[in-house]
Design an enzyme around this catalytic site. Structure first.
Site, mmCIF file in Angstrom:
data_model
loop_
_atom_site.group_PDB
_atom_site.id
_atom_site.type_symbol
_atom_site.label_atom_id
_atom_site.label_comp_id
_atom_site.label_asym_id
_atom_site.label_seq_id
_atom_site.Cartn_x
_atom_site.Cartn_y
_atom_site.Cartn_z
ATOM 1 N N ASP A 117 46.996 5.040 58.439
ATOM 2 C CA ASP A 117 46.670 6.284 57.733
ATOM 3 C C ASP A 117 47.960 6.901 57.186
ATOM 4 O OD1 ASP A 117 43.942 6.131 58.354
ATOM 5 O OD2 ASP A 117 44.312 6.967 60.348
ATOM 6 N N LYS A 121 50.221 14.946 54.039
ATOM 7 C CA LYS A 121 50.781 16.311 54.204
ATOM 8 C C LYS A 121 51.934 16.283 55.210
ATOM 9 C CE LYS A 121 46.848 18.944 52.783
ATOM 10 N NZ LYS A 121 45.499 19.264 53.194
ATOM 11 N N GLU A 191 40.294 -5.582 56.684
ATOM 12 C CA GLU A 191 39.175 -5.020 55.901
ATOM 13 C C GLU A 191 39.692 -4.186 54.725
ATOM 14 O OE1 GLU A 191 38.822 -4.101 59.465
ATOM 15 O OE2 GLU A 191 37.039 -5.254 60.037
HETATM 16 C C1 LIG Z 1 43.074 3.123 57.289
HETATM 17 S S1 LIG Z 1 42.425 2.457 58.736
HETATM 18 C C2 LIG Z 1 42.919 0.730 58.621
HETATM 19 C C3 LIG Z 1 42.100 -0.166 59.517
HETATM 20 C C4 LIG Z 1 42.576 -1.635 59.561
HETATM 21 N N1 LIG Z 1 43.925 -1.728 60.092
HETATM 22 C C5 LIG Z 1 42.507 -2.295 58.211
HETATM 23 O O1 LIG Z 1 43.566 -2.600 57.650
HETATM 24 O O2 LIG Z 1 41.395 -2.563 57.751
HETATM 25 C C6 LIG Z 1 43.546 3.090 59.961
HETATM 26 C C7 LIG Z 1 43.001 3.042 61.371
HETATM 27 O O3 LIG Z 1 44.035 3.409 62.269
HETATM 28 C C8 LIG Z 1 43.478 4.200 63.309
HETATM 29 N N2 LIG Z 1 44.567 5.014 63.880
HETATM 30 C C9 LIG Z 1 45.299 5.947 63.223
HETATM 31 N N3 LIG Z 1 46.196 6.519 64.057
HETATM 32 C C10 LIG Z 1 46.008 5.939 65.276
HETATM 33 C C11 LIG Z 1 46.614 6.130 66.549
HETATM 34 N N4 LIG Z 1 47.584 7.042 66.754
HETATM 35 N N5 LIG Z 1 46.197 5.357 67.582
HETATM 36 C C12 LIG Z 1 45.208 4.443 67.404
HETATM 37 N N6 LIG Z 1 44.580 4.245 66.224
HETATM 38 C C13 LIG Z 1 44.981 4.970 65.164
HETATM 39 C C14 LIG Z 1 42.394 5.008 62.598
HETATM 40 O O4 LIG Z 1 41.429 5.513 63.495
HETATM 41 C C15 LIG Z 1 41.839 3.986 61.625
HETATM 42 O O5 LIG Z 1 40.768 3.267 62.182
#
Ligand SMILES: C[S@@+](CC[C@H](N)C(=O)[O-])C[C@H]1O[C@@H](n2cnc3c(N)ncnc32)[C@H](O)[C@@H]1O
Length: 213
Positions: A117, A121, A191
């Site tokens: 993510d 911000k 994905e």
């Molecule tokens: C944009 S998605 C990408 C999912 C996957 N890696 C892909 O490339 O298809 C980012 C994922 O990271 C998880 N995530 C973000 N910060 C995290 C954290 N501190 N600990 C565990 N998961 C986290 C979110 O919940 C989300 O499912």
């Protein structure tokens, strides 16, 4: 994009075979638990395809997928339980902000950050998985020749991360601003990555090492 709640995930997750409930209790013991000499972790695995595909490709390596979102983790857990009975693929459902407590010093060989993510911000910059407090923890748990492999579609997050890695003392060993121009069959497509490839967008990728003293 916010994920729709998956109702069955709440009941399913505690029963999942692949789930490790108290990861800090395994600190220093992961390789034994997984029956491997090489340990990969993927932070923010989403619905889990990447670690599953990589675990199938690299059967001698252990993979631990980490995901804080219950719905996404539930979907990943079900896939892992149904697709493989190997003990070399596990899931942690928690926020990785205390990842330094889950693994022993120098226990992890590869950290994968896939399409993290971006938290654009500034006030949320600490939540980025390549921010200083995360990098400090990665340094502690990475093995001597260990590395961090990062992929993203987001040029702002990529630029920010290059600076953070460098400031934290990591050395860049690979970089690409159009990684999927070549196929790279050795590395599974996530994905999110598949979506950006379909849209014709470039994938940014970098690999970093930390040289322990
Ligand atoms: C944009 S998605 C990408 C999912 C996957 N890696 C892909 O490339 O298809 C980012 C994922 O990271 C998880 N995530 C973000 N910060 C995290 C954290 N501190 N600990 C565990 N998961 C986290 C979110 O919940 C989300 O499912």
């Amino acid at each position: 994009m916010r994920m729709r709640k998956v109702k069955w995930a709440t009941d399913y997750l505690p029963t999942a075979n692949c789930l490790v409930k108290e990861p800090s209790k395994q600190a220093g013991n992961w390789k034994k638990l997984m029956g491997t000499d090489t340990l990969h972790i993927e932070i923010g695995c989403g619905k889990g395809n990447y670690s599953l595909d990589m675990a199938k490709m690299y059967k001698d390596n252990g993979f631990i997928a980490i995901e804080k979102n219950e719905s996404a983790a539930g979907i990943a857990a079900k896939k892992y339980d149904e697709d493989t009975d190997d003990k070399h693929l596990k899931l942690i459902q928690d926020d990785a902000s205390s990842i330094g407590e889950w693994f022993g010093p120098r226990e992890v060989d590869v950290i994968h950050l896939n399409f993290s993510d971006p938290w654009p911000k500034k006030r949320y910059a600490k939540r980025r998985l390549s921010s200083a407090s995360f990098l400090d923890q990665y340094k502690r748990i990475l093995s001597r020749n260990g590395e961090i492999q990062m992929k993203t579609d987001n040029s702002a997050l990529f630029e920010y991360s290059l600076i953070e890695f460098q400031n934290a003392g990591f050395k860049m060993v690979e970089v690409s601003v159009d990684y999927r121009r070549e196929k790279h069959d050795e590395d599974a497509i996530t994905e999110y990555e598949q979506k950006f490839i379909s849209l014709g967008q470039p994938i940014y990728r970098c690999v970093w090492r930390y040289m322990h003293d």
